[in-house]
Scaffold this motif. Structure first.
Motif, PDB file in Angstrom:
ATOM      1  N   GLU A 173      -9.796  -9.628   2.503  1.00 24.94           N
ATOM      2  CA  GLU A 173     -11.130  -8.833   2.370  1.00 24.94           C
ATOM      3  C   GLU A 173     -11.108  -7.841   3.560  1.00 24.94           C
ATOM      4  O   GLU A 173     -11.702  -6.833   3.113  1.00 24.94           O
ATOM      5  N   ILE A 225      -7.242  -4.178  -5.976  1.00 23.03           N
ATOM      6  CA  ILE A 225      -7.170  -3.108  -4.888  1.00 23.03           C
ATOM      7  C   ILE A 225      -6.480  -2.154  -5.833  1.00 23.03           C
ATOM      8  O   ILE A 225      -5.283  -2.000  -6.004  1.00 23.03           O
ATOM      9  N   LYS A 246       0.943  -1.073   0.084  1.00 24.59           N
ATOM     10  CA  LYS A 246      -0.013   0.106   0.004  1.00 24.59           C
ATOM     11  C   LYS A 246       0.918   1.268  -0.074  1.00 24.59           C
ATOM     12  O   LYS A 246       0.551   2.331  -0.788  1.00 24.59           O
ATOM     13  N   TRP A 270      -9.218   4.587  -2.790  1.00 23.94           N
ATOM     14  CA  TRP A 270      -8.943   3.313  -3.340  1.00 23.94           C
ATOM     15  C   TRP A 270     -10.326   2.618  -3.797  1.00 23.94           C
ATOM     16  O   TRP A 270     -11.456   2.884  -3.215  1.00 23.94           O
ATOM     17  N   LYS A 288     -13.635  -7.492  -5.723  1.00 24.58           N
ATOM     18  CA  LYS A 288     -13.603  -9.205  -5.669  1.00 24.58           C
ATOM     19  C   LYS A 288     -14.207  -9.788  -6.804  1.00 24.58           C
ATOM     20  O   LYS A 288     -15.375  -9.534  -7.159  1.00 24.58           O
ATOM     21  N   CYS A 342     -11.852  -1.137  -4.270  1.00 26.47           N
ATOM     22  CA  CYS A 342     -11.430  -2.515  -3.960  1.00 26.47           C
ATOM     23  C   CYS A 342     -12.723  -3.462  -4.206  1.00 26.47           C
ATOM     24  O   CYS A 342     -13.869  -3.167  -4.174  1.00 26.47           O
ATOM     25  N   ALA A 389      -9.029  -4.874   2.381  1.00 22.20           N
ATOM     26  CA  ALA A 389      -9.481  -4.194   1.358  1.00 22.20           C
ATOM     27  C   ALA A 389     -10.782  -3.449   1.780  1.00 22.20           C
ATOM     28  O   ALA A 389     -10.975  -2.267   1.490  1.00 22.20           O
TER      29      ALA A 389
END
Ligand code: SAM
Length: 195
Positions: free
Chosen positions: A162, A192, A134, A173, A177, A175, A165
């Motif tokens: 998870e 991410i 990050k 950001w 899935k 994020c 994120a």
């Protein structure tokens, strides 16, 4: 077997292709047998020798496999753009030059295919590596993860990823899935993006 292990990484590669430019600096945080290393190298290496891949794996055996695959699949000039480190990825900031501007940090979690299944990524060090990633990422950069849930500890590791994120600020950001709803044991992709 449409979205098996191989296909999940191919989906990840498609996303990388949209984010990466020639000349970028990228990190393969889990080199393994080197397939991701080669894929990202092809995306960032340019004619004039720009672009760099920092490859990390905790096992020297994995880095040897990666080095052999590079010998078989890329030119010597391209291979020179790759630097390999046999360390835990939680220590990536110790080996990269200070203030390195990284466009992609990629994780392909779990164990080395065909290797020792006892040497495996863990929630604790994965989280530390995510924190380190990050800090190194530039605007427009990406942290990409392929997370396996079929082995003991895999589900817990996904939850850790998870939670990391989900906790990132929405202004900075994006994020998301990617998960196979009808194949509960298929690997899960987490992306991410730094805005
Ligand atoms: N990306 C690879 C490829 O394309 O072949 C596959 C990676 S494999 C699924 C996971 C790798 O993570 C293994 O090679 C393993 O040694 C490595 N690994 C496990 N724990 C690690 C850690 N703490 N730091 C760095 N690498 C780790």
């Amino acid at each position: 077997y449409i979205f098996g292990k191989k296909k999940a990484t191919e989906v990840a590669h498609l996303v990388w292709r949209h984010v990466l430019h020639k000349g970028d600096i990228v990190i393969d945080a889990t080199c393994g047998n080197g397939y991701d290393t080669v894929a990202m190298l092809k995306m960032v290496a340019d004619e004039s020798g720009h672009g760099r891949v920092y490859g990390i794996d905790i096992q020297t055996e994995a880095l040897e496999n990666t080095s052999s695959l590079l010998d078989e699949t890329v030119t010597q000039k391209e291979k020179e753009l790759v630097k390999l480190f046999p360390i835990c990825h939680s220590r990536m900031d110790e080996v990269l030059p200070e203030n390195t501007a990284v466009r992609l940090v990629a994780f392909n979690l779990g164990y080395l295919p065909g290797g020792d299944k006892g040497i495996i990524t863990t929630s604790k060090t994965t989280l530390l590596a995510l924190e380190a990633s990050k800090k190194m990422l530039i605007l427009g950069g990406l942290i990409s993860l392929v997370v396996y849930v079929g082995h003991p500890g895999g589900r817990e590791e996904l939850e850790t990823v998870e939670a990391f994120a989900s906790g990132l600020c929405v202004d900075g950001w994006i994020c998301c899935k990617f998960q196979m709803l009808n194949r509960p044991l298929a690997p899960v992709l987490v992306f991410i993006f730094k805005r």
